[in-house]
Design a protein around this motif. Structure first.
Motif, PDB file in Angstrom:
ATOM      1  N   LEU A   1     -39.713 -11.755 -48.060  1.00 59.09           N
ATOM      2  CA  LEU A   1     -40.063 -13.159 -48.284  1.00 59.09           C
ATOM      3  C   LEU A   1     -39.367 -14.053 -47.255  1.00 59.09           C
ATOM      4  O   LEU A   1     -39.991 -14.942 -46.660  1.00 59.09           O
ATOM      5  CB  LEU A   1     -39.672 -13.553 -49.710  1.00 59.09           C
ATOM      6  N   VAL A   2     -38.082 -13.807 -47.012  1.00 53.41           N
ATOM      7  CA  VAL A   2     -37.323 -14.610 -46.060  1.00 53.41           C
ATOM      8  C   VAL A   2     -37.892 -14.453 -44.644  1.00 53.41           C
ATOM      9  O   VAL A   2     -38.048 -15.434 -43.910  1.00 53.41           O
ATOM     10  CB  VAL A   2     -35.828 -14.231 -46.087  1.00 53.41           C
ATOM     11  N   LEU A   3     -38.230 -13.233 -44.260  1.00 58.68           N
ATOM     12  CA  LEU A   3     -38.762 -13.004 -42.916  1.00 58.68           C
ATOM     13  C   LEU A   3     -40.104 -13.700 -42.732  1.00 58.68           C
ATOM     14  O   LEU A   3     -40.399 -14.227 -41.653  1.00 58.68           O
ATOM     15  CB  LEU A   3     -38.892 -11.505 -42.644  1.00 58.68           C
ATOM     16  N   GLU A   4     -40.918 -13.712 -43.770  1.00 56.27           N
ATOM     17  CA  GLU A   4     -42.182 -14.452 -43.689  1.00 56.27           C
ATOM     18  C   GLU A   4     -41.919 -15.947 -43.558  1.00 56.27           C
ATOM     19  O   GLU A   4     -42.578 -16.640 -42.790  1.00 56.27           O
ATOM     20  CB  GLU A   4     -43.028 -14.193 -44.934  1.00 56.27           C
ATOM     21  N   MET A   5     -40.952 -16.442 -44.306  1.00 55.03           N
ATOM     22  CA  MET A   5     -40.657 -17.864 -44.308  1.00 55.03           C
ATOM     23  C   MET A   5     -40.196 -18.337 -42.933  1.00 55.03           C
ATOM     24  O   MET A   5     -40.642 -19.370 -42.438  1.00 55.03           O
ATOM     25  CB  MET A   5     -39.595 -18.153 -45.377  1.00 55.03           C
ATOM     26  N   VAL A   6     -39.302 -17.586 -42.297  1.00 54.19           N
ATOM     27  CA  VAL A   6     -38.755 -18.044 -41.015  1.00 54.19           C
ATOM     28  C   VAL A   6     -39.732 -17.842 -39.862  1.00 54.19           C
ATOM     29  O   VAL A   6     -39.672 -18.556 -38.867  1.00 54.19           O
ATOM     30  CB  VAL A   6     -37.420 -17.345 -40.680  1.00 54.19           C
TER      31      VAL A   6
END
Length: 217
Positions: free
Chosen positions: A109-114
């Motif tokens: 989720l974090v990698l998609e967000m950034v």
């Protein structure tokens, strides 16, 4: 009023604020309750934001309760959403299913967000599709910037890099190498200079686990 995280275009400080909110919520689920709650479907669509961008974890339909001192849980089948499911849910060769499986989903989720990109399924056969963790890892280790950060301040770029490194640690294929959510809080609130680049959190495309008709079960 709430809105879905996957519909937002977010500034780095908002991303960090949201990531910390999710982290603290998951830390409470994993460590703060009388019984540990394993969510098994952490993904952008299940993170709701209020007017102040405070995140709320939603949809506990796939969740499982276990004792706080229970390190491994037994499941009859993989559960979750494609692209966010930890490899040990496909094959026990990668390790046992535990709260670290939620940590993997959070990392994706974090990698998609950034990145502003969707995570490509590791099993895709289209050659020009680049696996998201691999794409971000190459940017992080080479200090190269990507389109999302070109107009950002140095401070904002540091926030993106910090989030990226944390995300890459969270998606390590061996669950033992993933941090707990308590550790993730420390990583997100600490200094970027104190973060170490993780090992490659993926294997070659020939050796990635191949999902077998996995759905939200």
């Amino acid at each position: 009023h709430v809105s879905n995280i996957s519909r937002q275009l977010l500034a780095p400080n908002k991303m960090l604020h949201i990531a910390l909110g999710i982290t603290r919520g998951m830390e409470y689920m994993h460590q703060g309750c009388n019984q540990r709650i394993l969510h098994f479907d952490i993904k952008p669509h299940n993170i709701l934001l209020d007017y102040n961008f405070n995140p709320k974890i939603s949809d506990f339909g796939l969740a499982k309760l276990c004792a706080r001192d229970q390190s491994i849980v037994t499941l009859t089948a993989a559960r979750g959403t494609m692209g966010y499911i930890a490899p040990e849910l496909y094959s026990r060769n990668f390790g046992g299913v535990s709260y670290k499986s939620d940590v993997y989903s959070f990392g994706m989720l974090v990698l998609e967000m950034v990145s502003g990109r969707r995570n490509s399924d590791p099993s895709v056969e289209i050659q020009d599709e680049v696996y998201l963790p691999e794409w971000i890892y190459e940017k992080v280790i080479s200090w190269r910037e990507w389109e999302l950060t070109l107009e950002m301040t140095a401070e904002d770029k540091d926030k993106i890099r910090q989030l990226s490194i944390v995300g890459l640690w969270c998606i390590q294929w061996n669950p033992k190498n993933r941090p707990s959510m308590t550790k993730v809080v420390n990583m997100l609130t600490g200094r970027l200079q104190n973060l170490h680049i993780p090992p490659k959190p993926f294997v070659s495309s020939d050796n990635r686990p191949m999902p077998q008709n996995t759905t939200n079960t």
